[in-house]
Each structure stands twice: as C-alpha cells, then as structure tokens.
Design a protein around this motif. Structure first.
Motif, short mmCIF file in Angstrom:
data_model
loop_
_atom_site.label_atom_id
_atom_site.label_comp_id
_atom_site.label_asym_id
_atom_site.label_seq_id
_atom_site.Cartn_x
_atom_site.Cartn_y
_atom_site.Cartn_z
N GLY A 1 117.79 27.87 -60.19
CA GLY A 1 116.85 27.57 -59.11
C GLY A 1 116.66 26.08 -58.97
O GLY A 1 117.57 25.29 -59.19
N GLY A 2 115.44 25.70 -58.63
CA GLY A 2 115.12 24.29 -58.47
C GLY A 2 113.61 24.15 -58.50
O GLY A 2 112.90 25.09 -58.85
N PRO A 3 113.10 22.98 -58.14
CA PRO A 3 111.64 22.82 -58.13
C PRO A 3 111.02 23.71 -57.06
O PRO A 3 111.49 23.78 -55.93
CB PRO A 3 111.45 21.33 -57.80
N LEU A 4 109.97 24.43 -57.46
CA LEU A 4 109.27 25.30 -56.51
C LEU A 4 108.37 24.44 -55.64
O LEU A 4 107.59 23.63 -56.14
CB LEU A 4 108.44 26.33 -57.28
N LYS A 5 108.46 24.61 -54.35
CA LYS A 5 107.71 23.78 -53.41
C LYS A 5 106.21 24.02 -53.57
O LYS A 5 105.75 25.14 -53.66
CB LYS A 5 108.14 24.11 -51.98
N GLN A 6 105.45 22.93 -53.63
CA GLN A 6 103.99 23.03 -53.62
C GLN A 6 103.57 23.22 -52.16
O GLN A 6 103.71 22.31 -51.34
CB GLN A 6 103.36 21.76 -54.21
N GLU A 7 103.05 24.37 -51.85
CA GLU A 7 102.76 24.72 -50.45
C GLU A 7 101.58 25.68 -50.40
O GLU A 7 101.19 26.28 -51.41
CB GLU A 7 103.99 25.37 -49.81
N ALA A 8 101.01 25.83 -49.23
CA ALA A 8 99.86 26.71 -49.05
C ALA A 8 100.17 28.13 -49.48
O ALA A 8 99.31 28.85 -50.00
CB ALA A 8 99.39 26.66 -47.60
N GLU A 9 101.42 28.54 -49.28
CA GLU A 9 101.81 29.91 -49.62
C GLU A 9 101.74 30.20 -51.12
O GLU A 9 101.73 31.36 -51.52
CB GLU A 9 103.22 30.18 -49.09
N ASN A 10 101.71 29.15 -51.97
CA ASN A 10 101.58 29.37 -53.42
C ASN A 10 100.39 30.26 -53.74
O ASN A 10 100.42 31.03 -54.69
CB ASN A 10 101.39 28.04 -54.15
N TRP A 11 99.31 30.09 -52.97
CA TRP A 11 98.05 30.80 -53.25
C TRP A 11 97.75 31.89 -52.23
O TRP A 11 96.63 32.39 -52.18
CB TRP A 11 96.89 29.80 -53.28
N ASP A 12 98.71 32.26 -51.45
CA ASP A 12 98.50 33.28 -50.40
C ASP A 12 98.89 34.65 -50.95
O ASP A 12 100.08 34.93 -51.15
CB ASP A 12 99.35 32.94 -49.18
#
Length: 500
Positions: free
Chosen positions: A38-49
């Motif tokens: 994989g790779g770095p997981l994007k820090q995004e609003a969906e992380n907490w959705d």
C-alpha cells in the motif's frame, strides 16, 4: 520512488513490525529500502465517516482468499503504511510471563517461546514510549513486572466509571486499559471522533506509521520508500544459504528487482508465509526456507466474542468507550476489554432483521466488549497457495470449550452489573484481526522456521519481524509485542552488521 536497486537492508512490509524495525535502524548507516503493497493513507474527512468506513468499506481490500473448502471470502486486512494497526483501537498490552511458557487447556496446549518475558521487557519499554502508551502500572493482577507507563491512564467517561464500579463490587479488578491513543496528558486526541476500526485523521493514535515510520523518515532522509509495490518472490544464491534479490511489481506494472545484504520480512502472518511459499526454487521446491514443512502452519487469530450488554432503561452516551479491561480470569479464560463504541452503522450490516430494525435503539444503550481467549497452535490451521497463486487459509476454531465457559462467566458478571440484555457475536474462522503464527520462532529447525534471533534457520541473512513468529497467541492484543520484538530483532541485526 527510489531509482537505487542495491541496498544494505530491505524491509518487506511497512506495517507495525516493518515500521518498528525501520525506526530502530534509522541511525545505523545502513542503506535501507522499505517496500509496501500500500502507501500512506490519506488524512481526509472520510477517515471518521462511519458510512464510508463501515458501510462502504472505503479502506478495505478487495482481495479474495479461500477457506479450506475453497470457498471465497474477503479478509479484513489493510494494505497501507501502518498495516492493520492503522485501524486498531489502541490496545497496548504486554504478554504475561506465563504466555512465554507452555500451558494446557481442556482442548489442547500451547508451546514454549524460545525467549522469556525478561528478554523482551526492555524492548516493551521502548515501544511503549514511542507509541505514547497510557496506563496504570500494577492495577492489572495478571500484569508482568514493569515500571511506570509513559503517560497517565485514559479517564473513564461517566457511564464507564459506573460500570467499572459495578464490576469492582463483585470482587473483580477492572483497570485502565493500556492504550496507544494519545488522549490527555499532552495528547491531542479529540474525544467524539471514531477510533476503534477507523484511521485517525489527526494522528493521535500511535499506530505503526505514526509511532515509528514517520519519525524514522523525518530523521533519516536516505531511507528509500517503495509504496504500492507488491513483492512477488525472494531469490537466493547458488547454494541456498543467503537471499540475494527481491523481485516486485508496482501498480504501474513496472518490474522491480532489488538486492541487499539483509532482508527483513514483515508482511504479516498470512502474507509473509505466502511470500515464502511463492519463492520456490530447485533448492527449495516447497517454498523458501521450508525444508521443515512448517512455513504457513500454526496460524492463530484468537477466539474473539463481541458482547453488546444493555438495559432498555439506561442509555450509554459514551464517546470514547475503550478505556477499561479486566484480567481476573486470564489464566483459565482470557482477557475482557471494552471495544470501540458500537454504532448503528455497525448493526445495519447485520444478517439479523431485528438487529437492523432496532440498530439505533441498541447502539444508544449498549456497553460493548471484546472477550478474548487463546487460539491454540495447530499444524492444520495453515496458509497455502492455490494453483493460481491465491491464498487458501484453512482454519478450524479450537479451545472453544474454554472460550464458551469464559463467555458465560462474563455474561453473568454483566447481568449482575445491571445489564440484563446481552447480544453475542461468537468467533468466526474468517475473523483474522489478530493474525499470528505461520513462521514459528523456535530453537529446533525441524519444528520452527525462525531462530530466536529473528533469523530464518536456513538462510543466514533473511529475518522475520512480524507476528508470524509467535509460537502462541496469548490472550491479549499482539500489537505491542509485534513492535517490541521487531526492536529486539533490529538489535540482533545491528550486532551482526557491526561484526561484518
């Protein structure tokens, strides 16, 4: 992506073990390459959705594995920096002293580890500091000898404090769950955000990437990262005593061949075994380092039962629930700990109509627990490759007599605590969140794959530093032990490197 192809050391997998060993070797002057599927997981609003994470499965793999009946299933695994630790709830337990020693249950027994708790203890200290673990020393009656935790324990919210007192009134010893979620005591966790089963958008959860990999990359700019790169095979020299080349392919279809003096395998219990099985040659027709026929065997993943305990007349408005555990029955049963708060989105995927129908009612009231017992080593519980190269995971649940009795005991305790309704989700063979085993560590090359120093018995420069080396599963979360053991293996590599 680095254009170099020649390194001193290659780490395969940037999960918790791979990240920890990379951090431990960051100042070694070794030329290090890290390959990850994989790779770095994007820090995004969906992380907490919850809808994105739980319903749409935004971060889950689409890979298909097969069970012993060749029936397909989609495993709950994650391919990203930090691996599955990116989604863990933060539990950071040390193994108990007894976990390193063989012990019997009605349905079978465990085996000795080739190392003791005392050997691993100083590495636990380092791992806890780097993972910002919060806890209260000596509150757990089963806890091994240790000093203070790096940070003060997480505070119970009002409803959890009420429940803790009700359990303590029964003569038990609930304690603050050791946690790598940096909340309070200088931490920046935002209470109210999802945590257990979710990536942390603000990096307040010290998973493999946040605790080890990112600090290593900040300190050593020469570490070469190869993200979105799947390793296909590991090659060896003419007499089969040393690995020489790692062959891989990236998502653009580019074939990559890297050479190194040392290779460290950290792809996780299933994928590390699968890679060795795929690395066949005339010298190793059954897989690299597999003369013992032990590669892939003794897969374990705990017996985990989820209990949702509730009273129809009491709501549980807790935001951050995972702060309490108790181990009063550890020797004969296992560990009990709060899990992340069940959300109605969790229940809307249930196969039971009533669970879906009353998902909000249940979620608003439930106190949610992991009840965890040992999964015993069994050679027939194993990873294999099918003819097309896909993974077959054969697993028959064991130690169920102990586990079922333990669950009944915990249900009685919760009833007495004032929670008359309990919904139970029993263990499933396809639930593999705590996967360990498959490349057993031991002294005897005929019954193990990896020596006590982390080096494979048959190849002098191939090391393993993930959960696959566990000889037994114990009955607590494996994360902290994976990190501590990887730090120990790094010391072994440094000693070898300094001599050469």
């Amino acid at each position: 992506m680095s254009k170099n192809t020649d390194f001193d050391l290659i780490v395969i997998g940037a999960g918790l073990g791979g990240s920890a060993i990379t951090w431990a070797l960051r100042n070694s002057n070794l030329r290090i390459a890290v390959l990850d599927r994989g790779g770095p997981l994007k820090q995004e609003a969906e992380n907490w959705d919850p809808d994105e994470v739980l319903k749409k499965r935004r971060y889950d793999t689409t890979e298909v594995w097969y069970d012993e009946q060749d029936q397909p299933f989609t495993p709950r695994v994650y391919y990203n920096y930090g691996g599955s630790s990116k989604f863990f709830g933060g539990s950071a337990f040390r193994l108990r002293e007894r976990d390193f020693i063989s012990h019997r249950f009605p349905d079978g027994e465990t085996i000795d580890w080739p190392i003791t708790y005392n050997i691993l203890s100083p590495y636990y200290d380092i791992a806890e500091k780097q993972m910002h673990v919060h806890g209260s020393a000596h509150a757990d009656p089963s806890e091994p000898p240790r000093g203070k935790y790096p940070h003060s324990p997480l505070e119970h919210e009002k409803s959890i404090e009420w429940l803790s007192q009700r359990i303590e009134m029964q003569g038990l010893h609930p304690f603050a769950l050791p946690s790598a979620v940096h909340q309070g005591d200088g931490g920046h966790c935002q209470k109210g955000s999802p945590c257990d089963g979710f990536p942390c958008k603000i990096r307040a959860k010290f998973d493999g990437e946040n605790a080890f990999l990112r600090p290593a990359l900040r300190e050593n700019k020469t570490i070469s990262m190869f993200p979105h790169t799947r390793v296909l095979q590991i090659l060896h020299n003419s007499n089969g005593t040393r690995v020489t080349v790692v062959k891989a392919v990236n998502t653009q279809g580019e074939q990559i061949s890297l050479s190194a003096g040392i290779v460290v395998l950290c792809a996780g219990a299933v994928q590390s075994a699968a890679l060795l099985l795929a690395s066949v040659s005339e010298r190793y027709p059954h897989g690299l380092g597999n003369a013992s026929d032990q590669v892939g065997r003794n897969f374990m993943s705990h017996n985990n039962t989820v209990l949702m305990a509730l009273s129809p007349f009491r709501k549980n408005p807790t935001w951050f629930q995972k702060t309490m555990a108790f181990n009063d029955f550890y020797a004969d049963g296992g560990n009990v700990q709060m899990r992340g708060k069940i959300l109605h989105q969790n229940l809307e995927r249930s196969g039971t109509f009533l669970m879906r129908k009353f998902s909000r009612f249940i979620a608003e009231r439930s106190f949610d627990f992991w009840v965890m017992s040992e999964d015993l080593p069994d050679e027939q519980n194993r990873v294999e490759l099918r003819d097309d190269g896909s993974i077959r995971l054969s697993r028959k649940l064991n130690n169920l007599k102990t586990h079922k009795q333990f669950v009944k005991q915990i249900k009685r305790i919760l009833h007495k605590a004032g929670l008359p309704i309990i919904i139970e989700r029993p263990p499933s063979p396809s639930a593999i969140q705590h996967q360990v085993g498959t490349l057993r560590m031991g002294d005897n090359p005929e019954t193990s794959v990896v020596a006590p120093d982390g080096r494979t018995h048959e190849l002098e420069n191939l090391y393993v530093a993930d959960a696959s080396i566990f000889p037994s599963s114990a009955a607590v979360n494996p994360s902290l032990t994976i990190a501590a053991n990887a730090l120990r293996v790094a010391d072994s590599i440094l000693k070898t490197y300094s001599k050469s």
